[in-house]
Design a protein around this motif. Sequence first.
Motif, PDB file in Angstrom:
ATOM      1  N   THR A  76     -35.794  48.017 -18.934  1.00 28.45           N
ATOM      2  CA  THR A  76     -34.827  48.675 -18.533  1.00 28.45           C
ATOM      3  C   THR A  76     -35.269  50.152 -18.822  1.00 28.45           C
ATOM      4  O   THR A  76     -34.782  50.876 -18.093  1.00 28.45           O
ATOM      5  N   LEU A  77     -35.858  50.640 -19.773  1.00 35.81           N
ATOM      6  CA  LEU A  77     -36.409  51.629 -20.304  1.00 35.81           C
ATOM      7  C   LEU A  77     -36.997  52.062 -18.994  1.00 35.81           C
ATOM      8  O   LEU A  77     -36.886  53.467 -18.402  1.00 35.81           O
ATOM      9  N   ALA A  78     -38.056  51.374 -18.653  1.00 34.14           N
ATOM     10  CA  ALA A  78     -38.952  51.683 -17.153  1.00 34.14           C
ATOM     11  C   ALA A  78     -38.111  52.004 -15.938  1.00 34.14           C
ATOM     12  O   ALA A  78     -38.186  52.838 -15.239  1.00 34.14           O
ATOM     13  N   LEU A 100     -27.789  60.940 -15.763  1.00 33.86           N
ATOM     14  CA  LEU A 100     -26.406  60.107 -15.504  1.00 33.86           C
ATOM     15  C   LEU A 100     -26.859  58.885 -14.893  1.00 33.86           C
ATOM     16  O   LEU A 100     -26.583  57.684 -14.907  1.00 33.86           O
ATOM     17  N   LEU A 101     -27.721  58.906 -13.481  1.00 35.91           N
ATOM     18  CA  LEU A 101     -28.144  57.957 -12.885  1.00 35.91           C
ATOM     19  C   LEU A 101     -29.031  56.771 -13.587  1.00 35.91           C
ATOM     20  O   LEU A 101     -28.929  55.550 -13.321  1.00 35.91           O
ATOM     21  N   ALA A 102     -29.735  57.086 -14.497  1.00 39.56           N
ATOM     22  CA  ALA A 102     -30.574  56.143 -15.319  1.00 39.56           C
ATOM     23  C   ALA A 102     -29.872  55.657 -16.476  1.00 39.56           C
ATOM     24  O   ALA A 102     -30.149  54.406 -16.582  1.00 39.56           O
ATOM     25  N   VAL A 103     -28.832  56.345 -16.839  1.00 36.25           N
ATOM     26  CA  VAL A 103     -27.909  55.586 -17.794  1.00 36.25           C
ATOM     27  C   VAL A 103     -27.171  54.400 -16.905  1.00 36.25           C
ATOM     28  O   VAL A 103     -26.987  53.270 -17.594  1.00 36.25           O
ATOM     29  N   LEU A 104     -26.692  54.873 -15.592  1.00 34.74           N
ATOM     30  CA  LEU A 104     -25.857  53.889 -15.114  1.00 34.74           C
ATOM     31  C   LEU A 104     -26.662  52.580 -14.482  1.00 34.74           C
ATOM     32  O   LEU A 104     -26.333  51.508 -14.456  1.00 34.74           O
ATOM     33  N   ALA A 105     -27.897  52.966 -14.356  1.00 33.07           N
ATOM     34  CA  ALA A 105     -28.965  51.891 -13.771  1.00 33.07           C
ATOM     35  C   ALA A 105     -29.109  50.798 -15.112  1.00 33.07           C
ATOM     36  O   ALA A 105     -29.060  49.964 -14.848  1.00 33.07           O
ATOM     37  N   GLY A 106     -29.393  51.570 -16.235  1.00 33.01           N
ATOM     38  CA  GLY A 106     -29.607  50.590 -17.479  1.00 33.01           C
ATOM     39  C   GLY A 106     -28.455  49.847 -17.650  1.00 33.01           C
ATOM     40  O   GLY A 106     -28.446  48.789 -18.102  1.00 33.01           O
ATOM     41  N   ALA A 107     -27.209  50.582 -17.799  1.00 32.40           N
ATOM     42  CA  ALA A 107     -25.858  49.851 -17.944  1.00 32.40           C
ATOM     43  C   ALA A 107     -25.810  48.867 -16.853  1.00 32.40           C
ATOM     44  O   ALA A 107     -25.361  47.695 -17.637  1.00 32.40           O
ATOM     45  N   ALA A 108     -25.925  48.958 -15.654  1.00 32.96           N
ATOM     46  CA  ALA A 108     -26.015  47.883 -14.719  1.00 32.96           C
ATOM     47  C   ALA A 108     -26.712  46.614 -15.341  1.00 32.96           C
ATOM     48  O   ALA A 108     -26.255  45.404 -15.059  1.00 32.96           O
ATOM     49  N   PHE A 217     -23.975  44.446 -24.883  1.00 31.34           N
ATOM     50  CA  PHE A 217     -25.072  44.381 -23.979  1.00 31.34           C
ATOM     51  C   PHE A 217     -25.310  45.570 -22.863  1.00 31.34           C
ATOM     52  O   PHE A 217     -26.154  46.076 -22.540  1.00 31.34           O
ATOM     53  N   GLY A 218     -23.931  46.030 -22.392  1.00 34.66           N
ATOM     54  CA  GLY A 218     -23.891  46.978 -21.564  1.00 34.66           C
ATOM     55  C   GLY A 218     -24.436  48.389 -22.269  1.00 34.66           C
ATOM     56  O   GLY A 218     -25.069  49.103 -21.517  1.00 34.66           O
ATOM     57  N   LEU A 219     -24.004  48.532 -23.431  1.00 34.53           N
ATOM     58  CA  LEU A 219     -24.362  49.625 -24.146  1.00 34.53           C
ATOM     59  C   LEU A 219     -26.126  49.791 -24.528  1.00 34.53           C
ATOM     60  O   LEU A 219     -26.760  50.576 -24.376  1.00 34.53           O
ATOM     61  N   SER A 220     -26.566  48.455 -24.776  1.00 31.87           N
ATOM     62  CA  SER A 220     -28.072  48.038 -24.774  1.00 31.87           C
ATOM     63  C   SER A 220     -28.754  48.688 -23.498  1.00 31.87           C
ATOM     64  O   SER A 220     -29.654  49.360 -23.720  1.00 31.87           O
ATOM     65  N   GLY A 221     -28.209  48.343 -22.529  1.00 34.17           N
ATOM     66  CA  GLY A 221     -29.022  48.490 -21.154  1.00 34.17           C
ATOM     67  C   GLY A 221     -28.822  50.090 -20.847  1.00 34.17           C
ATOM     68  O   GLY A 221     -29.657  50.742 -20.564  1.00 34.17           O
ATOM     69  N   ALA A 222     -27.482  50.506 -21.423  1.00 34.38           N
ATOM     70  CA  ALA A 222     -27.470  52.261 -21.108  1.00 34.38           C
ATOM     71  C   ALA A 222     -28.116  53.141 -21.810  1.00 34.38           C
ATOM     72  O   ALA A 222     -29.043  53.945 -21.312  1.00 34.38           O
ATOM     73  N   MET A 223     -28.392  52.580 -22.942  1.00 36.11           N
ATOM     74  CA  MET A 223     -29.195  53.423 -24.104  1.00 36.11           C
ATOM     75  C   MET A 223     -30.906  53.166 -23.803  1.00 36.11           C
ATOM     76  O   MET A 223     -31.520  54.161 -23.873  1.00 36.11           O
ATOM     77  N   ALA A 224     -31.072  52.065 -23.019  1.00 36.30           N
ATOM     78  CA  ALA A 224     -32.424  51.992 -22.746  1.00 36.30           C
ATOM     79  C   ALA A 224     -32.864  52.717 -21.680  1.00 36.30           C
ATOM     80  O   ALA A 224     -33.979  53.396 -21.590  1.00 36.30           O
ATOM     81  N   GLY A 225     -31.826  52.812 -20.916  1.00 37.05           N
ATOM     82  CA  GLY A 225     -32.025  53.658 -19.345  1.00 37.05           C
ATOM     83  C   GLY A 225     -32.114  54.980 -19.858  1.00 37.05           C
ATOM     84  O   GLY A 225     -32.881  55.925 -19.401  1.00 37.05           O
ATOM     85  N   PHE A 226     -31.186  55.603 -20.941  1.00 37.44           N
ATOM     86  CA  PHE A 226     -31.381  56.994 -21.472  1.00 37.44           C
ATOM     87  C   PHE A 226     -32.515  57.072 -22.049  1.00 37.44           C
ATOM     88  O   PHE A 226     -33.178  58.223 -21.670  1.00 37.44           O
ATOM     89  N   ALA A 227     -33.311  56.409 -22.854  1.00 39.10           N
ATOM     90  CA  ALA A 227     -34.332  56.434 -23.446  1.00 39.10           C
ATOM     91  C   ALA A 227     -35.493  56.558 -22.308  1.00 39.10           C
ATOM     92  O   ALA A 227     -36.466  57.468 -22.626  1.00 39.10           O
ATOM     93  N   GLY A 228     -35.434  55.836 -21.271  1.00 40.29           N
ATOM     94  CA  GLY A 228     -36.405  55.951 -20.275  1.00 40.29           C
ATOM     95  C   GLY A 228     -36.489  57.527 -19.658  1.00 40.29           C
ATOM     96  O   GLY A 228     -37.590  57.932 -19.509  1.00 40.29           O
ATOM     97  N   THR A 229     -35.434  58.273 -19.795  1.00 43.60           N
ATOM     98  CA  THR A 229     -35.572  59.816 -19.276  1.00 43.60           C
ATOM     99  C   THR A 229     -36.110  60.442 -20.408  1.00 43.60           C
ATOM    100  O   THR A 229     -36.818  61.470 -19.932  1.00 43.60           O
ATOM    101  N   ILE A 230     -36.053  59.941 -21.619  1.00 43.04           N
ATOM    102  CA  ILE A 230     -36.748  61.016 -22.515  1.00 43.04           C
ATOM    103  C   ILE A 230     -38.376  60.778 -22.508  1.00 43.04           C
ATOM    104  O   ILE A 230     -39.116  61.740 -22.589  1.00 43.04           O
ATOM    105  N   VAL A 231     -38.731  59.486 -22.221  1.00 43.38           N
ATOM    106  CA  VAL A 231     -40.180  59.106 -22.307  1.00 43.38           C
ATOM    107  C   VAL A 231     -40.515  59.799 -21.016  1.00 43.38           C
ATOM    108  O   VAL A 231     -41.676  60.479 -21.030  1.00 43.38           O
ATOM    109  N   VAL A 232     -40.186  59.898 -19.798  1.00 49.27           N
ATOM    110  CA  VAL A 232     -40.724  60.176 -18.602  1.00 49.27           C
ATOM    111  C   VAL A 232     -40.765  61.854 -18.553  1.00 49.27           C
ATOM    112  O   VAL A 232     -41.526  62.828 -18.135  1.00 49.27           O
ATOM    113  N   ALA A 233     -39.685  62.438 -19.348  1.00 49.75           N
ATOM    114  CA  ALA A 233     -39.528  63.884 -19.442  1.00 49.75           C
ATOM    115  C   ALA A 233     -40.645  64.235 -20.368  1.00 49.75           C
ATOM    116  O   ALA A 233     -41.090  65.359 -20.341  1.00 49.75           O
TER     117      ALA A 233
END
Length: 332
Positions: A76-78, A100-108, A217-233
């Motif tokens: 999900t981070l990826a 925002l879109l990364a967080v929404l993708a993770g939340a999905a 579970f939704g929060l877990s996905g959202a935070m992983a998606g957000f973490a992905g933005t930090i990593v690529v940044a």
Amino acid sequence: MILRRLPSALLESVVRTPLLVILIVLVVGVQLATEAFFGWSNVRGILQDSAVIAIVAVPVAMLLIAGYIDLSVGSTLALGGVVASLVMDKGAGNPALAVLLAVLAGAAVGLINAFVVVVLGLNSFITTLGTLTAVRGVAQLVSPVPRNNFGDQFGLLGVGTLAGIPFSVWIAAAVLLIAAVFLSLTPAGRHVFAIGVNREAAYLSGVRVKVLPFWLFGLSGAMAGFAGTIVVARLNSAPAGQIGSGFELVVLTAVLLGGVALTGGEGGIFGVIVGVLFYGALNNSLVLLGVTTFWQAVASGVALVAAIGLSSMTHVLRVRLAAARAQRLAAA
């Protein structure tokens, strides 16, 4: 009321986290051996690496406490990272929209896991093991080639600082503080523990045994998606097949080292902090001591086994202490 109860809750967490002593011994020993551990550039690097782990470890820990597990956070981070990279490709996009879109993708992803596990009743280990592979494939389909050069504004999320401390560390500290207050000092937080201890008893007591895990579970996905933005940044690059590979095991190791039980119902945010810092300090120490990459991988695997063993032993010890305390009260 909440502020008055916070010091006692923190003190109890310290007492229940024996890993803290091991962490102190580790960092002091490495400092004496290398004279480099406490250099600010080294400490900042540890904090930056640990911040990403901590951001994802918080919801993963709460899920474990509630009796569930999420193994899909690495993939999900990826996915979150490549979604952000699509928006920011060549620095032409809007950083806020990318996040925002990364967080929404993770939340999905998290909500899909929630539906399958909580609503349909499938095992969380098997379900998230499946989404681990599936979501990684989706991330590679979304971005089959590496993307880079996302612009200075987006890069601030990964490398920017405030008062000399990376933004990601400030974000992680805020997430940890909010989670500590939620788990220790709110009715919903206590319900998370109740669900993990005995789901049926919690249900009979009026606890919403499906609602809380669903949103966790939704929060877990959202935070992983957000973490992905930090990593690529921070990397200024997004190779979909490599971002977050094995990250779920890193998070799980840190959480278990911090005293969160695989069996559910036990753990705390202070322990998660110690577990995350221990994992980061251990890997950094191996680098400072000149240990090869292969042996670093061995050490990570040993740490995971040790974490599970420590979790089991502390669980048994707490059960025995509780039983002994009950016997003393009964005898009195």
